[in-house]
Design an enzyme around this catalytic site. Structure first.
Site, short mmCIF file in Angstrom:
data_model
loop_
_atom_site.label_atom_id
_atom_site.label_comp_id
_atom_site.label_asym_id
_atom_site.label_seq_id
_atom_site.Cartn_x
_atom_site.Cartn_y
_atom_site.Cartn_z
N ASP B 20 0.82 -1.21 0.00
CA ASP B 20 0.00 0.00 0.00
C ASP B 20 0.86 1.26 0.00
O ASP B 20 0.65 2.17 0.80
CB ASP B 20 -0.99 -0.04 1.18
CG ASP B 20 -1.98 -1.18 1.02
OD1 ASP B 20 -1.64 -2.33 1.36
OD2 ASP B 20 -3.08 -0.94 0.50
N ASP B 60 -1.55 -2.20 -4.28
CA ASP B 60 -1.68 -0.74 -4.15
C ASP B 60 -0.31 -0.06 -4.18
O ASP B 60 -0.08 0.90 -3.44
CB ASP B 60 -2.46 -0.33 -2.89
CG ASP B 60 -3.96 -0.63 -2.98
OD1 ASP B 60 -4.42 -1.17 -4.00
OD2 ASP B 60 -4.68 -0.32 -2.00
N HIS B 128 -6.46 -0.66 -5.85
CA HIS B 128 -6.19 0.65 -6.45
C HIS B 128 -5.43 0.55 -7.76
O HIS B 128 -5.44 1.50 -8.54
CB HIS B 128 -5.42 1.54 -5.47
CG HIS B 128 -6.31 2.20 -4.46
ND1 HIS B 128 -6.73 3.50 -4.59
CD2 HIS B 128 -6.87 1.73 -3.34
CE1 HIS B 128 -7.51 3.80 -3.57
NE2 HIS B 128 -7.60 2.74 -2.79
N HIS B 244 -3.61 -4.29 1.93
CA HIS B 244 -4.86 -3.55 1.84
C HIS B 244 -5.22 -2.82 3.13
O HIS B 244 -5.72 -1.68 3.06
CB HIS B 244 -6.01 -4.46 1.42
CG HIS B 244 -7.32 -3.76 1.23
ND1 HIS B 244 -7.51 -2.79 0.27
CD2 HIS B 244 -8.51 -3.89 1.88
CE1 HIS B 244 -8.77 -2.35 0.34
NE2 HIS B 244 -9.39 -3.00 1.30
N HIS B 246 -4.46 -0.54 6.08
CA HIS B 246 -3.40 0.46 6.14
C HIS B 246 -2.72 0.60 7.49
O HIS B 246 -1.69 1.26 7.61
CB HIS B 246 -3.93 1.81 5.67
CG HIS B 246 -4.01 1.91 4.17
ND1 HIS B 246 -4.03 3.11 3.51
CD2 HIS B 246 -4.06 0.95 3.22
CE1 HIS B 246 -4.11 2.88 2.21
NE2 HIS B 246 -4.14 1.59 2.00
MN MN Z 1 -4.31 0.59 0.01
MN MN Z 2 -6.23 -1.64 -1.10
#
Ligand code: MN
Ligand code: MN
Ligand code: MN
Ligand code: MN
Lengths: 412, 412
Positions: B20, B60, B128, B244, B246
């Protein structure tokens, strides 16, 4: 005499020149979607077969400044497939690479020890793939950062333009490669006119270099401020590689006003249905040895057959009622059938593989008669013609019929 | 005991795990525009300093499925800078690479003789930066074709999912790396529930492999169908790398329902002003030797200070007229000033370089009082706070105040 100057290749630059590949053009078209990709791959195959020292692109590699992910991916795949590999280039870059190549850590990919490059690609940008947005990065910057292309000729200013050549040496031959990515014609014309375009010369032995200038601008146009004139280019240049114009005029011609010759490789895919694009497409194999050069033309085999015809309804036989839309459509369909017969003759199928559906364009002067709907007309030619809905173009009669022949493609 | 198992490194995989990174997040923000880039560069510097065998990304990497040209260019630049170079990886890929890596000619970049890769990067996609459009290509496919990333875990079907591990060997250690790029949670949950997710095991000595599973899905959620449950994952797995989410929960925790441990590295840049993102950001250094592993946490120094506070207007001193918008704004400004003092204490400036402007968020329960305009309020904090216009968040009073603590970031 350009063609009999040598046998030894140690000091001969062998360069594939091609331009306006427009990769991604009409990529969503069910019939023609793959054409631009196929032509670009054929170009790379020729470079491989000819074992050129490098490939020089004249701009508009991509059809769009923001290529689709597919187009970007495919170009990367093809460059990686054909241009990476064993077989070190036999020439070297002797200029300051940080000046020449702004992306890619200020060096040519062939000079990066982490990459094994077989056929380096050098490219300027065109008007279709120029830098965009706040970051002023072109799609070519991405390719350069990927180590797949050496992007040069991106001027930090469009007002005061300094062109620093990429200096290349192979054996005793010295090549100064001047590149200028596309700048709006009016603006560049103004910069030239007011002496704000400066081509730097090598400090030592300036006269010992062969000077090749590659640009991507209008060459001919109706308005004199909307193109670049040959006399605006420096006289020390030996050869101009003119990108942007899509007609293949590969054989070098001597400028009438300057001492240089001009080669115009033209596009590798037809992006408009105009006469200039019906000519055979090709690339040039440019050989440079000392102050001599020649260019050998290699035609592309993958190009889709393309025929243009003109017809005036008033020339139809009297049996055709040109006041009837139905009769006009039926008559024009007969003419298109004749064109298909001509295509089969003029474009025999390749030794291996089947023929491609042709592009046809019939320009119809409808004076005195009716027109019909081109899209509906085309339905009878689906699966027989690559552009069924766009075969017919009804034109308004022109006062000066000669003007038709200098009609430029829109947005080449 | 995870930490005392060896000295010799010949058979120890040393892997930097991060996820991420959201490169390009808020890239147009005048203050925070560079944050995601800086954090990602710090991650790569840590990988370099720790001399890891490879980097494993949990999805991400990009904040957007269509990253800006600047974001793509910068990620390529950073990967080329830190991950290419001399120093051959000391491990090898022993599975069928054409099965694992669909882009990049079916091989890992480290296995391509035309590329000199120092630190290979392996990555799955997140929600994302998932594949988009008709070509179903992700931004990671572009990086893979550029030879900069080894993109795996892209399932051709979202109904029947087969996960073929990337098999890696270093000395006597054998690592089976299972990757599953993000799939819509409901859909993947359904696939798991109906046994349509199949993790293939190595044919020989299946039990001799350390099994690492990396996924990018909701871990916790209010609706049981909108996340993946630990019991849905195979029990042969040794360690789950959960992307995913955070919040940085890097230290591995034993699953309550399965035999595996879970590590959740969390994002490297705060993409929402919620409590989970105020925790220190970091990456994991995962060591695997035989069937043992440990994870060492390395915090990021480049992360912007970030403080969240809650305040209820009804708790204001009686001298504050909470029915007056002006008085409320002045009072909240005092509280934000106090937060700035706390930030200075809690986030001392780094040894070299100056402090970054902090992110502040003051969540205000305005029950019984007035609100004020957060954007106008923020004008007094321009150049002192990174997010001046978004400091204040007026909240509706909640029935269950505990619910606040499990509020998830929207769209991590
Ligand atoms: Mn993310
Ligand atoms: Mn994500
Ligand atoms: Mn052009
Ligand atoms: Mn063009």
């Amino acid at each position: 005499n350009h063609s009999s100057f040598l046998r030894l290749t140690d000091s001969v630059f062998k360069i594939l020149i091609t331009t306006d590949n427009h990769v991604g053009y009409a990529e969503d078209d069910p019939v023609r979607g793959g054409d631009s990709f196929e032509a670009f791959e054929e170009v790379l195959k020729i470079a491989e077969a000819e074992a050129v020292d490098f490939i020089l692109l004249g701009g508009d590699l991509f059809d769009k400044a923001q290529p689709s992910r597919h187009a970007m991916y495919e170009v990367m795949r093809l460059l990686r497939k054909y241009c990476m590999g064993t077989g070190e280039p036999a020439f070297s870059v002797v200029s300051d690479m940080a000046t020449n190549f702004h992306s890619s850590f200020g060096k040519a990919n062939m000079a990066d020890a982490n990459l094994r490059v077989r056929i380096p690609v050098f490219s300027i940008h065109g008007n279709h793939d120029d830098p965009v947005g706040g970051s002023n990065l072109a799609a070519l910057d991405i390719l350069a950062m990927a180590g797949l292309v050496n992007y040069f000729g991106k001027s930090p200013s469009v007002e005061d333009i300094t062109v620093s050549p990429v200096l290349l040496q192979k054996g005793s031959s010295k090549l100064a490669l001047y590149g200028l990515g596309n700048i709006r014609d009016e603006r560049l014309n103004r910069a030239f006119s007011s002496q704000r375009v400066k081509c730097l010369r090598p400090r030592e032995d300036a006269d010992s270099w062969f000077n090749l200038f590659v640009l991507h601008q209008n060459r001919v146009n109706h308005s004199p401020k909307n193109c670049i004139h040959e006399e605006q280019l420096d006289d020390f240049i030996d050869l101009v590689f003119w990108g942007h114009e899509h007609e293949a005029l590969i054989e070098p011609v001597k400028s009438a006003v300057r001492n240089f010759c001009i080669t115009q490789p033209g596009s590798t895919v037809a992006t408009s249905l105009c006469a200039a694009e019906t000519r055979p497409k090709g690339v040039g194999i440019l050989r440079i040895c000392g102050d001599k050069f020649n260019i050998q033309r290699v035609n592309l085999a993958s190009v889709r057959p393309f025929l243009i015809d003109d017809y005036a309804l008033r020339a139809a036989p009297e049996t055709v009622n040109i006041k009837s839309e139905t009769a006009v459509a039926a008559h024009l369909a007969d003419i298109v059938e004749d064109m298909l017969v001509r295509v089969a003759k003029e474009f025999p199928p390749p030794p291996s593989g089947e023929s491609k559906l042709p592009l046809l364009r019939l320009r119809v002067d409808s004076t005195g008669g009716e027109t019909c709907n081109p899209r509906r007309f085309g339905q009878a030619f689906v699966n027989r013609v690559a552009n069924p809905g766009e075969i017919l173009l009804f034109q308004k009669p022109r006062r000066n019929p000669r003007a038709q022949h200098v009609t430029k493609a829109l947005d080449p």
